[in-house]
Enzyme design. Structure first.
Site, short mmCIF file in Angstrom:
data_model
loop_
_atom_site.label_atom_id
_atom_site.label_comp_id
_atom_site.label_asym_id
_atom_site.label_seq_id
_atom_site.Cartn_x
_atom_site.Cartn_y
_atom_site.Cartn_z
N LYS A 3 0.81 -1.22 0.00
CA LYS A 3 0.00 0.00 0.00
C LYS A 3 0.85 1.27 0.00
O LYS A 3 0.47 2.29 -0.59
CB LYS A 3 -0.91 0.02 1.23
CG LYS A 3 -1.90 -1.14 1.31
CD LYS A 3 -3.00 -1.00 0.29
CE LYS A 3 -4.08 -2.05 0.48
NZ LYS A 3 -5.07 -2.03 -0.62
N GLU A 51 -10.30 5.30 3.23
CA GLU A 51 -11.10 4.17 3.68
C GLU A 51 -10.14 3.02 3.93
O GLU A 51 -9.11 2.92 3.27
CB GLU A 51 -12.15 3.78 2.63
CG GLU A 51 -11.72 2.71 1.63
CD GLU A 51 -10.64 3.14 0.67
OE1 GLU A 51 -10.52 4.36 0.41
OE2 GLU A 51 -9.88 2.28 0.18
N SER A 101 2.22 -9.69 -0.77
CA SER A 101 1.86 -8.27 -0.76
C SER A 101 1.98 -7.60 0.61
O SER A 101 2.08 -6.38 0.70
CB SER A 101 0.43 -8.10 -1.28
OG SER A 101 -0.45 -8.93 -0.54
#
Lengths: 267, 398
Positions: free
Chosen positions: B88, B110, B378
């Site tokens: 991210k 969010e 990830s």
């Protein structure tokens, strides 16, 4: 003449701008909702703007979302259209518009949705999450079923957008009085005279101002700014929240709200 | 009338299905991104931050023990080693730079598992931005450590009590906030989904994963991999690792969705495999909804995959046959989580464990095939310790 055109014409003749009433079909129960509809129409509501319950109403504020939540899972689409049809049979001349979200139109198919609208003799459909440059996806099928397409004009729209909205919106343009979502927590802001002026300049249909209108004073301000009428939304949903277990009190309060707001609607 | 600078559609998917009021802020964002992306100084600043602050390039680690008994050489792209603990951070730094470039002082976020929220809180601290994070009440409870991290970093975490009180409701709440605050706030959308231009912006900021992995595997193996595998919630790590390989037709791309209790149980997050085209969260894409069009509440043991739709470009790549779509169940994901932890000493995020679970299942089904496989790891699994521990206790395995 379309029902909206007739509504604006008779409003001019009466010297009183149209006051439209919004609600979620079947809120809080189908029976109580039908009583509320009768009460607001008797009190002088000029048209109904009706929403279908939706799981993810991202353009609505918390009060309206509560209304969707009350109905969701209890009144499905089939029942919703059956209720609208009942109202149509009671009030053959009353303009009835739907305000909804794209996925309810898209699923199972736009054709099925607009056919249901036509069968219930609905006048117009506004899709809250379809802006004018995406409106082509439903335009053809709406026209094929004789349903008018209503578009929203927000305060931050550019002139080119307002031109497109003026040219493509049918029946009326839904004018948004301020940024944000639906609700009365934030009052309607002052006049969007320039937005209204631009829409008129491009030959747009009459304008109906919504979002945050809950008092006669808001209606007076809207009309002073050049709006042709108003729509009352979350103020009604709030009444349902307040009287959820007392249908008679709800109907009385709803009618009283229409009466009060109409007192500000003199032209 | 169309004003888009970059293409808003991927085949029939994508678009801008938002209230009219959000069209102008989306246009502003698109223009800012297009200008910035062709500005050498911006790209320089971005890649310097990725290198010096976030810790890129991340390693490509060859698995030593898990593939025993097979002829597969399995590599993990180690996004778990990135600052913040997941991929991210790559795109949040990019969007924080865009926020500054637009002259805005706040970001709206969010988050589901809290990984995007943590990455955003980090970027907000670094760039001096105010940060409001919407998180479903259910998720704040199952991802408490991340909530504490975000608050420590100075962000405001706002629990969302509407709807199913999970990621999709946090998405709705973020859109509502932005409808009224776009003048001084940028919405840092967390995945390669939502209205145009987000799917494109997030892909461009995440494609560094695949660009690096492709160069690294060529250096190590002297050839392209046979297969690249990634988990899919909204799809940002998958599109990030796939993009560089899309033109390489010999490389099979596999997207692994959340199978939850099983894709035929109704309790899953397999929006590509089990969904239909629909319109939600600003885009047309594949979507889980009922026959009336009401959006389903998805299910996954990993909050990050618990989303009923998926980015439009992945929907398109699956429909066009370029990406193969598969799924892994909660059980399989926990199995892979435990296996990687115990046999390789790497604690993966439950999200990434789905990709690993499916890759291992295929590898073991063809032990004699000589092949090179890359799995995008990830994120790391620290946030999932409580979930996995109680899951294993319930099963009597701990």
């Amino acid at each position: 003449m379309s029902r909206y055109a007739a509504m604006f014409e008779s409003a001019r003749a009466d010297g009183r701008a149209p006051v439209m009433a919004w609600s979620v079909v079947g809120d809080p129960t189908p029976e109580a909702w039908l009583d509320v509809v009768d009460a607001v129409v008797s009190a002088g509501a000029s048209a109904l703007e009706l929403s279908l319950a939706f799981s993810d109403p991202s353009a609505d504020g918390p009060v309206n979302q509560d209304a969707y939540t009350r109905v969701l899972g209890k009144v499905d689409k089939h029942r919703t259209f059956a209720l609208i049809k009942q109202v149509r049979e009671r009030y053959p001349e009353l303009p009835i518009g739907l305000m909804t979200y794209a996925n309810l139109v898209y699923t199972p198919s736009p054709k099925v949705f607009y056919a249901a609208c036509a069968a219930a003799d609905v006048d117009s459909v506004l899709v809250a999450d379809v802006p004018v440059h995406e409106a082509g996806i439903f335009r053809g099928v709406a026209a094929a079923h004789g349903i008018e397409v209503v578009l929203i004009a927000p305060p931050n729209a550019r002139e080119a957008e307002l031109k497109a909205i003026a040219e493509q919106s049918q029946g009326f343009v839904y004018l948004v009085s301020r940024a944000g979502v639906t609700g009365t927590e934030r009052e309607a802001q002052s006049p969007l005279a320039s937005v209204i002026g631009t829409l008129k300049q491009y030959g747009g249909p009459p304008t109906i101002l919504g979002f945050g209108i809950s008092r006669a004073e808001h209606v007076r301000n809207a009309i002073a700014a050049g709006a042709d009428g108003v729509v009352i939304g979350s103020a009604f949903a709030k009444l349902v929240t307040d009287h959820v277990d007392d249908p008679a009190a709800l109907a009385t309060a709803s009618a009283a709200l229409i009466t009060e707001l109409r007192s500000g609607a003199g032209l | 009338m169309s004003s888009q600078i970059t293409g808003p559609y991927f085949g029939e998917y994508g678009g801008q299905f938002v209230p009219q009021i959000l069209v102008e802020p989306l246009r502003q964002l698109e223009k800012c991104f297009v200008d910035a992306w062709s500005d050498q100084a911006f790209r320089e600043e971005y890649s310097t931050l990725l290198r010096e602050y976030a810790g890129r390039p991340t390693s490509l680690t060859r698995v030593r023990n898990l593939t025993e008994g097979t002829r597969t050489r399995l590599y993990l792209k180690r996004e778990d080693l990135l600052h913040g603990g997941a991929h991210k951070t790559n795109q949040v730094i990019g969007q924080a730079l865009l926020t500054k470039r637009m002259g805005k002082s706040s970001i709206i976020v969010e988050t589901g598992a809290g990984q995007h929220g943590v990455a955003s809180a980090i970027a907000a601290a670094l760039f001096g931005l105010k940060c409001r994070i919407y998180m479903g009440r259910v998720d704040t409870e199952r991802q408490q450590p991340n909530v504490e991290r975000m608050r420590l970093l100075g962000a405001e975490v706002i629990p969302v009590d509407s709807g199913s009180r999970t990621l999709k409701d946090a998405c709705n709440e973020a859109l509502r906030d932005w409808s009224g605050s776009y003048m001084d706030s940028h919405y840092v959308l967390g995945t390669a989904a939502g209205p145009h231009p987000y799917p494109t912006i997030v892909r461009e900021f995440q494609r560094v994963i695949g660009d690096e992995a492709r160069a690294q595997i060529l250096e190590r193996e002297g050839r392209l991999p046979d297969r690249v595998v990634a988990c899919v919630g909204g799809g940002s790590n998958a599109i990030g690792v796939f993009t560089a390989f899309v033109p390489d037709e010999s490389v099979e791309l596999v997207a692994v969705e959340a199978g939850g209790h099983g894709v035929d149980t109704g309790k899953h997050g397999a929006s590509i495999g089990k969904g239909e085209p629909g319109i939600f969260f600003g885009m047309r894409s594949r979507l889980l909804s009922d026959p009336d069009g009401q959006i389903f509440e998805s299910h996954s043991i990993s909050a990050g995959l618990d989303f009923p739709s998926v980015g439009p470009e992945l929907s398109y790549l699956v429909d066009s046959g370029r990406v193969r779509c598969e799924s892994a169940t909660d059980d399989e994901a926990v199995g892979a989580f435990v296996a990687l932890t115990r046999r390789e000493g790497i604690i993966p995020a439950l999200e990434s464990s789905h990709a690993l679970a499916f890759a291992l299942k295929e590898i073991r089904s063809e032990p004699d095939r000589e092949q090179v496989v890359v799995v995008n790891l990830s994120g790391r699994g620290d946030k999932d310790l409580a979930t996995v521990t109680s899951y294993l206790q319930e099963k009597g395995e701990l």
